[in-house]
Write an enzyme that holds these catalytic residues in place. Sequence first.
Site, short mmCIF file in Angstrom:
data_model
loop_
_atom_site.label_atom_id
_atom_site.label_comp_id
_atom_site.label_asym_id
_atom_site.label_seq_id
_atom_site.Cartn_x
_atom_site.Cartn_y
_atom_site.Cartn_z
N SER A 188 47.35 47.30 41.66
CA SER A 188 48.19 47.17 42.86
C SER A 188 47.45 46.47 43.99
O SER A 188 48.06 45.99 44.94
CB SER A 188 48.68 48.54 43.33
OG SER A 188 47.60 49.30 43.85
N GLY A 224 44.03 51.21 45.55
CA GLY A 224 44.16 49.76 45.34
C GLY A 224 44.31 48.98 46.64
O GLY A 224 43.71 47.92 46.81
N LYS A 306 60.90 49.88 47.59
CA LYS A 306 61.33 49.92 46.19
C LYS A 306 62.83 49.60 46.13
O LYS A 306 63.61 50.09 46.95
CB LYS A 306 61.04 51.29 45.57
CG LYS A 306 59.61 51.78 45.77
CD LYS A 306 58.58 50.82 45.19
CE LYS A 306 57.16 51.28 45.50
NZ LYS A 306 56.13 50.36 45.00
#
Length: 366
Positions: A188, A224, A306
Amino acid sequence: MNKVVLYCRPGFEKECAAEITDKAARLEVFGFARVKEDSGYVIFEGYQQDDGEKLVRDLPFSSLIFARQMFVVGELLRDLPPEDRITPIVGMLQGVVEKGGELRVEVADTNESKELMKFCRKFTVPLRAALREAGVLTNYETPKRPVVHVFFIAPGCCYTGYSYSNNNSPFYMGIPRLKFPSDAPSRSTLKLEEAFHVFIPADEWDERLANGMYAVDLGACPGGWTYQLVKRNMWVSSVDNGPMAQSLMDTGQVTWLREDGFRYRPNRNNISWMVCDMVEKPAKVAALMAQWLVNGWCRETIFNLKLPMKKRYEEVSQNLAYIQAQLDEHGINAQIQARQLYHDREEVTVHVRRLWAAVGGRRDER
Protein backbone atom coordinates in the site's frame (compact mmCIF):
# COMPACT_ATOMS: atom_id res chain seq x y z
CA MET A 1 -11.58 16.58 -34.38
CA ASN A 2 -14.50 15.67 -32.17
CA LYS A 3 -13.26 12.60 -30.28
CA VAL A 4 -11.36 12.28 -27.02
CA VAL A 5 -9.65 9.12 -25.78
CA LEU A 6 -9.47 8.59 -22.02
CA TYR A 7 -7.44 5.78 -20.46
CA CYS A 8 -8.82 4.27 -17.26
CA ARG A 9 -8.50 1.25 -14.99
CA PRO A 10 -10.02 -1.83 -16.68
CA GLY A 11 -13.48 -2.41 -15.20
CA PHE A 12 -14.10 1.31 -14.59
CA GLU A 13 -15.06 2.32 -18.13
CA LYS A 14 -18.65 3.16 -17.11
CA GLU A 15 -17.45 5.48 -14.35
CA CYS A 16 -14.99 7.18 -16.70
CA ALA A 17 -17.76 7.58 -19.30
CA ALA A 18 -20.23 9.01 -16.78
CA GLU A 19 -17.64 11.50 -15.59
CA ILE A 20 -16.53 12.78 -19.00
CA THR A 21 -20.15 13.08 -20.17
CA ASP A 22 -21.02 15.09 -17.05
CA LYS A 23 -17.98 17.37 -17.10
CA ALA A 24 -18.12 17.94 -20.85
CA ALA A 25 -21.75 19.04 -20.51
CA ARG A 26 -20.69 21.65 -17.93
CA LEU A 27 -18.51 23.13 -20.70
CA GLU A 28 -21.51 22.95 -23.06
CA VAL A 29 -19.89 20.12 -25.00
CA PHE A 30 -22.51 17.48 -25.70
CA GLY A 31 -21.99 14.01 -27.07
CA PHE A 32 -21.83 10.35 -26.09
CA ALA A 33 -19.26 7.90 -24.76
CA ARG A 34 -18.34 4.64 -26.44
CA VAL A 35 -17.65 2.00 -23.81
CA LYS A 36 -16.24 -1.49 -24.17
CA GLU A 37 -16.16 -3.38 -20.88
CA ASP A 38 -12.71 -4.13 -19.42
CA SER A 39 -11.00 -2.43 -22.38
CA GLY A 40 -9.15 0.13 -20.24
CA TYR A 41 -10.28 3.12 -22.30
CA VAL A 42 -13.30 5.24 -23.25
CA ILE A 43 -13.94 7.29 -26.38
CA PHE A 44 -16.10 10.39 -25.97
CA GLU A 45 -17.51 11.72 -29.23
CA GLY A 46 -18.88 15.25 -29.38
CA TYR A 47 -21.63 16.38 -31.75
CA GLN A 48 -19.65 19.41 -33.00
CA GLN A 49 -16.53 19.11 -35.13
CA ASP A 50 -14.15 20.87 -32.72
CA ASP A 51 -15.51 19.37 -29.48
CA GLY A 52 -12.50 17.13 -28.92
CA GLU A 53 -10.07 20.01 -29.24
CA LYS A 54 -12.19 22.13 -26.88
CA LEU A 55 -12.20 19.43 -24.20
CA VAL A 56 -8.45 18.77 -24.16
CA ARG A 57 -7.85 22.52 -24.08
CA ASP A 58 -10.49 23.71 -21.61
CA LEU A 59 -11.33 20.75 -19.35
CA PRO A 60 -8.65 20.58 -16.63
CA PHE A 61 -7.18 17.10 -16.65
CA SER A 62 -6.56 17.48 -12.91
CA SER A 63 -10.34 17.64 -12.39
CA LEU A 64 -10.88 14.12 -13.74
CA ILE A 65 -11.13 11.28 -11.23
CA PHE A 66 -11.29 8.09 -13.30
CA ALA A 67 -9.15 9.08 -16.31
CA ARG A 68 -5.43 8.30 -16.45
CA GLN A 69 -4.88 10.25 -19.67
CA MET A 70 -6.86 12.45 -22.08
CA PHE A 71 -6.09 13.34 -25.70
CA VAL A 72 -7.99 14.37 -28.84
CA VAL A 73 -8.03 11.99 -31.83
CA GLY A 74 -9.29 11.70 -35.40
CA GLU A 75 -10.95 8.72 -37.06
CA LEU A 76 -9.74 5.20 -36.37
CA LEU A 77 -7.00 4.01 -38.73
CA ARG A 78 -7.83 0.42 -39.69
CA ASP A 79 -5.92 -2.35 -41.49
CA LEU A 80 -2.54 -0.62 -41.58
CA PRO A 81 -0.41 -2.49 -44.16
CA PRO A 82 2.28 -4.55 -42.35
CA GLU A 83 4.87 -3.49 -44.93
CA ASP A 84 4.29 0.25 -44.24
CA ARG A 85 2.34 1.30 -41.16
CA ILE A 86 4.22 4.58 -40.87
CA THR A 87 2.98 6.47 -43.97
CA PRO A 88 -0.76 6.41 -43.07
CA ILE A 89 -0.01 7.52 -39.50
CA VAL A 90 2.20 10.40 -40.65
CA GLY A 91 -0.47 11.42 -43.17
CA MET A 92 -3.14 11.39 -40.46
CA LEU A 93 -1.11 13.67 -38.20
CA GLN A 94 0.14 16.17 -40.79
CA GLY A 95 -1.85 19.37 -40.60
CA VAL A 96 -3.34 18.29 -37.26
CA VAL A 97 -0.41 18.89 -34.97
CA GLU A 98 2.73 20.85 -35.76
CA LYS A 99 6.03 20.57 -33.94
CA GLY A 100 4.95 18.18 -31.20
CA GLY A 101 7.51 17.83 -28.44
CA GLU A 102 7.13 14.13 -27.64
CA LEU A 103 5.79 10.91 -29.16
CA ARG A 104 3.99 8.22 -27.16
CA VAL A 105 3.00 4.99 -28.92
CA GLU A 106 0.68 3.34 -26.42
CA VAL A 107 -1.83 0.59 -25.69
CA ALA A 108 -4.52 0.17 -23.04
CA ASP A 109 -3.48 -1.29 -19.68
CA THR A 110 -4.85 -4.81 -20.20
CA ASN A 111 -3.35 -8.31 -20.27
CA GLU A 112 -4.45 -8.65 -23.89
CA SER A 113 -2.34 -5.63 -24.87
CA LYS A 114 0.97 -6.91 -23.52
CA GLU A 115 2.05 -8.49 -26.81
CA LEU A 116 1.04 -5.32 -28.67
CA MET A 117 3.16 -3.30 -26.24
CA LYS A 118 6.31 -5.07 -27.48
CA PHE A 119 5.48 -3.94 -31.02
CA CYS A 120 4.83 -0.36 -29.85
CA ARG A 121 8.28 -0.12 -28.28
CA LYS A 122 9.99 -1.28 -31.48
CA PHE A 123 7.76 0.88 -33.67
CA THR A 124 8.36 4.11 -31.74
CA VAL A 125 11.90 4.76 -33.03
CA PRO A 126 11.22 4.61 -36.80
CA LEU A 127 7.88 6.41 -36.39
CA ARG A 128 9.54 9.21 -34.41
CA ALA A 129 12.14 9.67 -37.16
CA ALA A 130 9.44 9.85 -39.85
CA LEU A 131 7.35 12.34 -37.86
CA ARG A 132 10.39 14.57 -37.33
CA GLU A 133 11.16 14.51 -41.02
CA ALA A 134 7.54 15.47 -41.78
CA GLY A 135 7.62 18.37 -39.29
CA VAL A 136 5.02 16.80 -36.99
CA LEU A 137 7.64 16.49 -34.22
CA THR A 138 10.48 18.80 -33.24
CA ASN A 139 14.01 17.47 -33.72
CA TYR A 140 14.40 17.17 -29.96
CA GLU A 141 12.02 16.35 -27.11
CA THR A 142 10.55 19.34 -25.31
CA PRO A 143 7.84 19.58 -22.62
CA LYS A 144 6.74 22.95 -24.00
CA ARG A 145 5.02 21.49 -27.08
CA PRO A 146 2.02 19.14 -27.50
CA VAL A 147 2.44 15.39 -26.97
CA VAL A 148 1.66 13.24 -30.02
CA HIS A 149 -0.25 10.05 -29.15
CA VAL A 150 -0.56 6.93 -31.30
CA PHE A 151 -2.93 4.54 -29.52
CA PHE A 152 -3.10 0.96 -30.80
CA ILE A 153 -6.30 -0.90 -29.90
CA ALA A 154 -5.38 -3.96 -32.00
CA PRO A 155 -2.61 -4.97 -34.43
CA GLY A 156 -2.77 -2.63 -37.44
CA CYS A 157 -5.50 -0.54 -35.83
CA CYS A 158 -4.86 2.78 -34.06
CA TYR A 159 -6.07 6.26 -33.14
CA THR A 160 -3.77 9.24 -33.61
CA GLY A 161 -3.96 12.60 -31.90
CA TYR A 162 -2.39 14.87 -29.31
CA SER A 163 -2.62 16.30 -25.82
CA TYR A 164 -1.31 19.52 -24.32
CA SER A 165 1.70 19.10 -22.05
CA ASN A 166 0.20 21.51 -19.51
CA ASN A 167 -3.11 19.59 -19.37
CA ASN A 168 -2.31 15.88 -19.45
CA SER A 169 -0.59 13.14 -17.49
CA PRO A 170 3.19 13.40 -17.88
CA PHE A 171 3.47 9.60 -17.63
CA TYR A 172 3.54 7.07 -20.47
CA MET A 173 0.07 5.43 -20.60
CA GLY A 174 -0.80 7.69 -17.67
CA ILE A 175 1.02 5.33 -15.29
CA PRO A 176 3.96 6.41 -13.08
CA ARG A 177 6.60 3.67 -12.94
CA LEU A 178 7.32 3.13 -9.24
CA LYS A 179 9.44 0.42 -7.67
CA PHE A 180 8.25 -1.31 -4.50
CA PRO A 181 10.82 -0.63 -1.76
CA SER A 182 11.93 -3.95 -0.26
CA ASP A 183 11.94 -2.58 3.31
CA ALA A 184 8.35 -1.22 3.17
CA PRO A 185 5.83 -3.01 5.45
CA SER A 186 3.15 -3.37 2.74
CA ARG A 187 2.50 -2.72 -0.95
CA SER A 188 0.00 0.00 0.00
CA THR A 189 3.03 2.28 0.34
CA LEU A 190 2.97 2.71 -3.46
CA LYS A 191 -0.48 4.35 -3.27
CA LEU A 192 0.83 7.25 -1.20
CA GLU A 193 4.02 7.57 -3.23
CA GLU A 194 1.99 7.72 -6.45
CA ALA A 195 -0.36 10.27 -4.85
CA PHE A 196 2.62 12.54 -4.11
CA HIS A 197 3.69 12.30 -7.78
CA VAL A 198 0.18 12.98 -9.10
CA PHE A 199 -0.99 15.71 -6.73
CA ILE A 200 2.16 17.65 -5.80
CA PRO A 201 4.35 19.33 -8.44
CA ALA A 202 7.92 18.04 -8.30
CA ASP A 203 9.35 21.53 -7.75
CA GLU A 204 7.23 21.89 -4.56
CA TRP A 205 8.28 18.66 -2.86
CA ASP A 206 11.12 20.25 -0.88
CA GLU A 207 8.69 22.79 0.59
CA ARG A 208 5.56 20.68 1.08
CA LEU A 209 7.17 17.31 1.92
CA ALA A 210 9.96 18.75 4.02
CA ASN A 211 12.28 17.25 6.62
CA GLY A 212 11.06 17.66 10.19
CA MET A 213 7.36 18.11 9.42
CA TYR A 214 4.78 16.57 11.75
CA ALA A 215 2.33 14.08 10.24
CA VAL A 216 -0.51 11.82 11.36
CA ASP A 217 -1.41 8.46 9.78
CA LEU A 218 -4.94 7.31 10.67
CA GLY A 219 -5.47 3.55 10.39
CA ALA A 220 -1.73 3.12 9.98
CA CYS A 221 -1.12 -0.62 10.65
CA PRO A 222 1.24 -2.12 9.51
CA GLY A 223 2.75 1.14 8.23
CA GLY A 224 2.79 1.28 4.44
CA TRP A 225 1.79 4.95 4.38
CA THR A 226 3.80 5.82 7.49
CA TYR A 227 6.84 4.45 5.62
CA GLN A 228 6.55 7.17 2.95
CA LEU A 229 6.40 9.91 5.59
CA VAL A 230 9.35 8.48 7.53
CA LYS A 231 11.30 8.19 4.26
CA ARG A 232 10.91 11.97 3.93
CA ASN A 233 12.22 12.47 7.48
CA MET A 234 8.91 13.50 9.04
CA TRP A 235 7.83 12.86 12.64
CA VAL A 236 4.78 10.61 12.45
CA SER A 237 1.98 9.79 14.89
CA SER A 238 0.62 6.46 13.64
CA VAL A 239 -2.88 5.81 14.93
CA ASP A 240 -4.17 2.22 14.91
CA ASN A 241 -5.14 -0.53 17.34
CA GLY A 242 -3.06 -2.92 15.22
CA PRO A 243 0.75 -3.07 15.59
CA MET A 244 3.22 -1.12 13.49
CA ALA A 245 6.18 -2.72 11.70
CA GLN A 246 9.18 -2.88 14.04
CA SER A 247 11.44 -1.49 11.31
CA LEU A 248 9.47 1.77 11.43
CA MET A 249 9.48 1.95 15.22
CA ASP A 250 13.25 1.48 15.19
CA THR A 251 13.71 4.74 13.26
CA GLY A 252 12.70 6.76 16.31
CA GLN A 253 10.49 8.93 14.08
CA VAL A 254 7.22 7.09 14.77
CA THR A 255 4.91 7.34 17.76
CA TRP A 256 2.40 4.47 17.82
CA LEU A 257 -0.96 5.49 19.32
CA ARG A 258 -3.26 2.53 20.02
CA GLU A 259 -6.53 4.28 19.24
CA ASP A 260 -9.43 4.21 16.80
CA GLY A 261 -8.65 6.59 13.96
CA PHE A 262 -12.20 7.97 14.08
CA ARG A 263 -11.92 8.89 17.77
CA TYR A 264 -8.37 10.23 17.81
CA ARG A 265 -7.91 13.97 18.31
CA PRO A 266 -4.48 15.57 17.81
CA ASN A 267 -2.82 17.33 20.74
CA ARG A 268 -0.59 19.62 18.66
CA ASN A 269 -1.43 22.40 16.19
CA ASN A 270 1.52 22.21 13.78
CA ILE A 271 0.56 19.08 11.83
CA SER A 272 1.46 19.51 8.16
CA TRP A 273 0.08 16.21 6.86
CA MET A 274 -2.69 13.79 7.76
CA VAL A 275 -3.00 10.62 5.69
CA CYS A 276 -5.67 7.96 5.96
CA ASP A 277 -6.32 4.60 4.29
CA MET A 278 -9.07 3.03 6.42
CA VAL A 279 -11.55 0.42 5.18
CA GLU A 280 -14.80 2.19 5.98
CA LYS A 281 -17.86 3.63 4.23
CA PRO A 282 -16.77 6.58 2.08
CA ALA A 283 -19.33 8.97 3.60
CA LYS A 284 -17.97 8.28 7.09
CA VAL A 285 -14.38 8.87 5.98
CA ALA A 286 -15.38 12.07 4.14
CA ALA A 287 -17.05 13.40 7.29
CA LEU A 288 -13.90 12.72 9.34
CA MET A 289 -11.67 14.38 6.75
CA ALA A 290 -13.93 17.44 6.66
CA GLN A 291 -13.71 17.65 10.45
CA TRP A 292 -9.91 17.66 10.36
CA LEU A 293 -9.81 20.33 7.67
CA VAL A 294 -12.46 22.60 9.20
CA ASN A 295 -10.77 22.47 12.62
CA GLY A 296 -7.39 23.23 11.10
CA TRP A 297 -5.85 20.05 12.51
CA CYS A 298 -3.72 19.65 9.37
CA ARG A 299 -2.66 21.71 6.36
CA GLU A 300 -2.82 18.95 3.76
CA THR A 301 -4.38 15.52 3.64
CA ILE A 302 -4.34 12.51 1.34
CA PHE A 303 -6.96 9.83 1.97
CA ASN A 304 -8.71 6.96 0.23
CA LEU A 305 -12.44 6.55 -0.34
CA LYS A 306 -13.50 2.93 -0.81
CA LEU A 307 -15.99 2.58 -3.66
CA PRO A 308 -19.39 0.84 -3.59
CA MET A 309 -20.29 -1.77 -6.21
CA LYS A 310 -22.68 0.56 -8.07
CA LYS A 311 -22.95 4.29 -8.85
CA ARG A 312 -19.30 4.85 -8.00
CA TYR A 313 -18.94 8.19 -9.77
CA GLU A 314 -22.09 9.50 -8.08
CA GLU A 315 -20.89 8.34 -4.65
CA VAL A 316 -17.46 9.96 -4.99
CA SER A 317 -19.01 13.17 -6.34
CA GLN A 318 -21.34 13.37 -3.33
CA ASN A 319 -18.48 12.82 -0.88
CA LEU A 320 -16.33 15.51 -2.50
CA ALA A 321 -19.28 17.90 -2.63
CA TYR A 322 -19.88 17.33 1.09
CA ILE A 323 -16.27 18.20 1.94
CA GLN A 324 -16.40 21.28 -0.30
CA ALA A 325 -19.66 22.42 1.34
CA GLN A 326 -18.16 22.07 4.83
CA LEU A 327 -15.12 24.10 3.82
CA ASP A 328 -17.29 26.78 2.19
CA GLU A 329 -19.52 27.00 5.25
CA HIS A 330 -16.51 27.73 7.45
CA GLY A 331 -14.90 30.19 5.02
CA ILE A 332 -11.95 27.95 4.21
CA ASN A 333 -10.32 28.13 0.79
CA ALA A 334 -8.89 24.78 -0.28
CA GLN A 335 -7.75 22.87 -3.33
CA ILE A 336 -9.41 19.46 -3.79
CA GLN A 337 -8.22 16.81 -6.26
CA ALA A 338 -9.24 13.17 -6.62
CA ARG A 339 -7.91 10.38 -8.81
CA GLN A 340 -8.22 6.65 -9.12
CA LEU A 341 -4.51 5.93 -9.05
CA TYR A 342 -2.78 3.06 -10.83
CA HIS A 343 -2.11 1.41 -7.46
CA ASP A 344 -5.71 1.90 -6.29
CA ARG A 345 -8.24 -0.87 -6.74
CA GLU A 346 -11.88 -0.39 -5.68
CA GLU A 347 -11.10 3.10 -4.35
CA VAL A 348 -10.09 6.63 -5.23
CA THR A 349 -7.44 8.80 -3.60
CA VAL A 350 -8.24 12.37 -2.59
CA HIS A 351 -5.88 15.26 -1.85
CA VAL A 352 -7.03 18.42 -0.06
CA ARG A 353 -4.81 21.39 0.64
CA ARG A 354 -5.94 24.27 2.83
CA LEU A 355 -4.83 27.55 1.24
CA TRP A 356 -6.11 30.24 3.54
CA ALA A 357 -9.06 31.01 5.80
CA ALA A 358 -11.43 33.90 5.18
CA VAL A 359 -12.80 33.87 8.73
CA GLY A 360 -11.63 36.51 11.18
CA GLY A 361 -9.39 35.16 13.91
CA ARG A 362 -8.46 31.99 12.04
CA ARG A 363 -4.79 31.91 11.11
CA ASP A 364 -3.56 31.51 7.57
CA GLU A 365 -2.95 27.81 6.90
CA ARG A 366 -0.73 28.20 3.88
